[in-house]
Design an enzyme around this catalytic site. Structure first.
Site, PDB file in Angstrom:
ATOM      1  N   GLU A 144      -2.423  -9.444   3.976  1.00 17.56           N
ATOM      2  CA  GLU A 144      -3.813  -9.755   3.594  1.00 17.56           C
ATOM      3  C   GLU A 144      -3.802 -10.522   2.272  1.00 17.56           C
ATOM      4  O   GLU A 144      -3.162 -10.090   1.307  1.00 17.56           O
ATOM      5  CB  GLU A 144      -4.648  -8.483   3.426  1.00 17.56           C
ATOM      6  CG  GLU A 144      -6.118  -8.839   3.194  1.00 17.56           C
ATOM      7  CD  GLU A 144      -6.968  -7.695   2.698  1.00 17.56           C
ATOM      8  OE1 GLU A 144      -7.913  -7.333   3.389  1.00 17.56           O
ATOM      9  OE2 GLU A 144      -6.691  -7.179   1.594  1.00 17.56           O
TER      10      GLU A 144
ATOM     11  N   SER B 231      -2.027   6.214   0.651  1.00 18.08           N
ATOM     12  CA  SER B 231      -3.228   5.393   0.876  1.00 18.08           C
ATOM     13  C   SER B 231      -3.302   4.941   2.330  1.00 18.08           C
ATOM     14  O   SER B 231      -4.394   4.785   2.881  1.00 18.08           O
ATOM     15  CB  SER B 231      -3.222   4.143   0.003  1.00 18.08           C
ATOM     16  OG  SER B 231      -3.129   4.467  -1.325  1.00 18.08           O
TER      17      SER B 231
ATOM     18  N   LYS C 221       0.848  -1.203   0.000  1.00 16.79           N
ATOM     19  CA  LYS C 221       0.000   0.000   0.000  1.00 16.79           C
ATOM     20  C   LYS C 221       0.884   1.253   0.000  1.00 16.79           C
ATOM     21  O   LYS C 221       1.864   1.310   0.746  1.00 16.79           O
ATOM     22  CB  LYS C 221      -0.863  -0.019   1.275  1.00 16.79           C
ATOM     23  CG  LYS C 221      -2.231   0.526   1.070  1.00 16.79           C
ATOM     24  CD  LYS C 221      -3.072   0.293   2.322  1.00 16.79           C
ATOM     25  CE  LYS C 221      -4.476   0.795   2.174  1.00 16.79           C
ATOM     26  NZ  LYS C 221      -5.243   0.200   1.104  1.00 16.79           N
TER      27      LYS C 221
HETATM   28  P1  0O2 Z   1      -6.821  -1.096  -2.117  1.00 17.54           P
HETATM   29  O1  0O2 Z   1      -6.591   0.048  -3.018  1.00 17.54           O
HETATM   30  O2  0O2 Z   1      -7.163  -2.351  -2.868  1.00 17.54           O
HETATM   31  O3  0O2 Z   1      -5.739  -1.299  -1.119  1.00 17.54           O
HETATM   32  P2  0O2 Z   1     -12.454  -1.213   4.258  1.00 17.54           P
HETATM   33  O4  0O2 Z   1     -13.656  -1.986   3.768  1.00 17.54           O
HETATM   34  O5  0O2 Z   1     -11.305  -1.163   3.278  1.00 17.54           O
HETATM   35  O6  0O2 Z   1     -12.854   0.143   4.733  1.00 17.54           O
HETATM   36  P3  0O2 Z   1     -11.195  -3.332   5.760  1.00 17.54           P
HETATM   37  O7  0O2 Z   1     -11.564  -3.883   7.088  1.00 17.54           O
HETATM   38  O8  0O2 Z   1      -9.741  -3.200   5.454  1.00 17.54           O
HETATM   39  O9  0O2 Z   1     -11.925  -1.935   5.571  1.00 17.54           O
HETATM   40  O10 0O2 Z   1     -11.968  -4.124   4.692  1.00 17.54           O
HETATM   41  P4  0O2 Z   1     -11.869  -5.369   3.815  1.00 17.54           P
HETATM   42  O11 0O2 Z   1     -13.258  -5.671   3.542  1.00 17.54           O
HETATM   43  O12 0O2 Z   1     -11.023  -6.469   4.376  1.00 17.54           O
HETATM   44  O13 0O2 Z   1     -11.206  -4.765   2.495  1.00 17.54           O
HETATM   45  C1  0O2 Z   1      -9.866  -4.593   2.299  1.00 17.54           C
HETATM   46  C2  0O2 Z   1      -9.575  -4.574   0.814  1.00 17.54           C
HETATM   47  O14 0O2 Z   1     -10.481  -5.436   0.102  1.00 17.54           O
HETATM   48  C3  0O2 Z   1      -9.745  -3.229   0.133  1.00 17.54           C
HETATM   49  O15 0O2 Z   1      -8.591  -2.461   0.333  1.00 17.54           O
HETATM   50  C4  0O2 Z   1      -9.933  -3.647  -1.335  1.00 17.54           C
HETATM   51  O16 0O2 Z   1      -8.703  -4.072  -1.915  1.00 17.54           O
HETATM   52  C5  0O2 Z   1     -10.799  -4.882  -1.174  1.00 17.54           C
HETATM   53  N1  0O2 Z   1     -12.223  -4.506  -1.150  1.00 17.54           N
HETATM   54  C6  0O2 Z   1     -13.052  -4.526  -0.102  1.00 17.54           C
HETATM   55  N2  0O2 Z   1     -14.281  -4.125  -0.444  1.00 17.54           N
HETATM   56  C7  0O2 Z   1     -14.232  -3.856  -1.761  1.00 17.54           C
HETATM   57  C8  0O2 Z   1     -15.208  -3.405  -2.713  1.00 17.54           C
HETATM   58  O17 0O2 Z   1     -16.359  -3.154  -2.385  1.00 17.54           O
HETATM   59  N3  0O2 Z   1     -14.785  -3.249  -3.994  1.00 17.54           N
HETATM   60  C9  0O2 Z   1     -13.513  -3.516  -4.407  1.00 17.54           C
HETATM   61  N4  0O2 Z   1     -13.203  -3.329  -5.693  1.00 17.54           N
HETATM   62  N5  0O2 Z   1     -12.561  -3.915  -3.526  1.00 17.54           N
HETATM   63  C10 0O2 Z   1     -12.915  -4.083  -2.230  1.00 17.54           C
HETATM   64  P5  0O2 Z   1      -8.617  -0.883   0.130  1.00 17.54           P
HETATM   65  O18 0O2 Z   1      -7.651  -0.297   1.063  1.00 17.54           O
HETATM   66  O19 0O2 Z   1     -10.010  -0.348   0.236  1.00 17.54           O
HETATM   67  O20 0O2 Z   1      -8.164  -0.691  -1.357  1.00 17.54           O
END
Ligand code: 0O2
Length: 230
Positions: free
Chosen positions: A166, A76, A72
């Site tokens: 993750e 971000s 990351k």
């Molecule tokens: P990036 O750019 O991929 O690093 P969050 O839902 O992120 O606020 P948490 O507990 O980290 O909180 O959630 P979760 O559900 O484990 O999600 C972590 C990552 O899963 C996200 O990282 C995304 O990569 C992916 N993800 C989760 N929900 C969605 C979604 O609705 N759509 C898409 N396309 N990806 C998702 P980041 O940091 O959000 O993004």
């Protein structure tokens, strides 16, 4: 996944909350920690590649289509800490964020996702910190994937460090959907129109249905193959 904030707005908001000196120290500490997260990714990636080779050899079926990884970006990380209301510091980053090191495993079929997840979580040097099954329980927007947060020991010259990684497991079709949804989400800080949200959700349902059909078809094809071999 929350809405990303505009970068300029984010820095202004954070600067109101935290001194620029603290912010700079946090940012430079983050850079130094990235090598550790890279090593965590390397450890898990090696495990996945071994599983991939072994399954292909023993089962004649490769449950992993491809493996991608990313660290990351510092902006971000700050955005996510700020969005979730956590302090912006190195300690907070380590304690509160599970996805600084991320691996995405793309599988041909839904069953492969669960096979790979099981093979990985059975390994006794890995600690499973969290499991989220967004395939059984899709997000309201239609997002489907299987998430694992693993802790892997990284052996350095003078110590052993536990590193969180993750792992997101999804089918090719789920990945296609999530990539577009992510793009739409991140390309604009404006609200996405309802008609686009609805159509994306509809596509997610079609994709889920297609994944199930492909799974059934693959089983039938394997059965036909077995009968012809006999
Ligand atoms: P990036 O750019 O991929 O690093 P969050 O839902 O992120 O606020 P948490 O507990 O980290 O909180 O959630 P979760 O559900 O484990 O999600 C972590 C990552 O899963 C996200 O990282 C995304 O990569 C992916 N993800 C989760 N929900 C969605 C979604 O609705 N759509 C898409 N396309 N990806 C998702 P980041 O940091 O959000 O993004």
């Amino acid at each position: 996944m929350g809405k990303i904030l505009d970068a300029k707005q984010l820095m202004e908001d954070v600067a109101n909350w935290q001194s620029p000196q603290d912010l700079l120290e946090t940012l430079s500490g983050m850079e130094q920690n990235m090598a550790l997260y890279e090593s965590g990714i390397q450890e898990i990636r090696t495990k996945l590649e071994i599983l991939q080779r072994d399954a292909r050899f023993k089962e004649g079926h490769n449950p992993i289509e491809s493996i991608k990884s990313r660290i990351k970006r510092p902006m971000s990380i700050i955005e996510k800490l700020y969005r979730k209301g956590f302090p912006i510091s190195l300690k907070s980053m380590k304690d509160n964020l599970n996805d600084i090191a991320g691996i995405r495993v793309i599988c041909p079929f839904i069953e492969d996702i669960y096979t790979v997840a099981e093979m990985l979580t059975k390994q006794d040097d890995l600690k499973v910190l969290e499991t989220k099954d967004y395939i059984q329980n899709p997000k309201p927007n239609g997002y489907r994937s299987y998430h694992l947060v693993l802790e892997v020991p990284v052996f350095l010259s003078d110590r052993k460090e536990p590193v969180r990684v993750e792992v997101q497991l999804r089918t090719i079709a789920m990945d296609f959907w999530a990539s577009l949804e992510h793009q739409i989400h991140y390309k604009t800080s404006k609200e996405v129109p309802d008609c686009v949200v609805d159509e994306l959700k509809e596509c997610a349902e079609i994709i889920a249905h297609t994944d199930e059909r492909m799974q059934r078809l693959s089983k039938q094809i394997r059965c036909i193959g077995d009968t012809l071999d006999r």
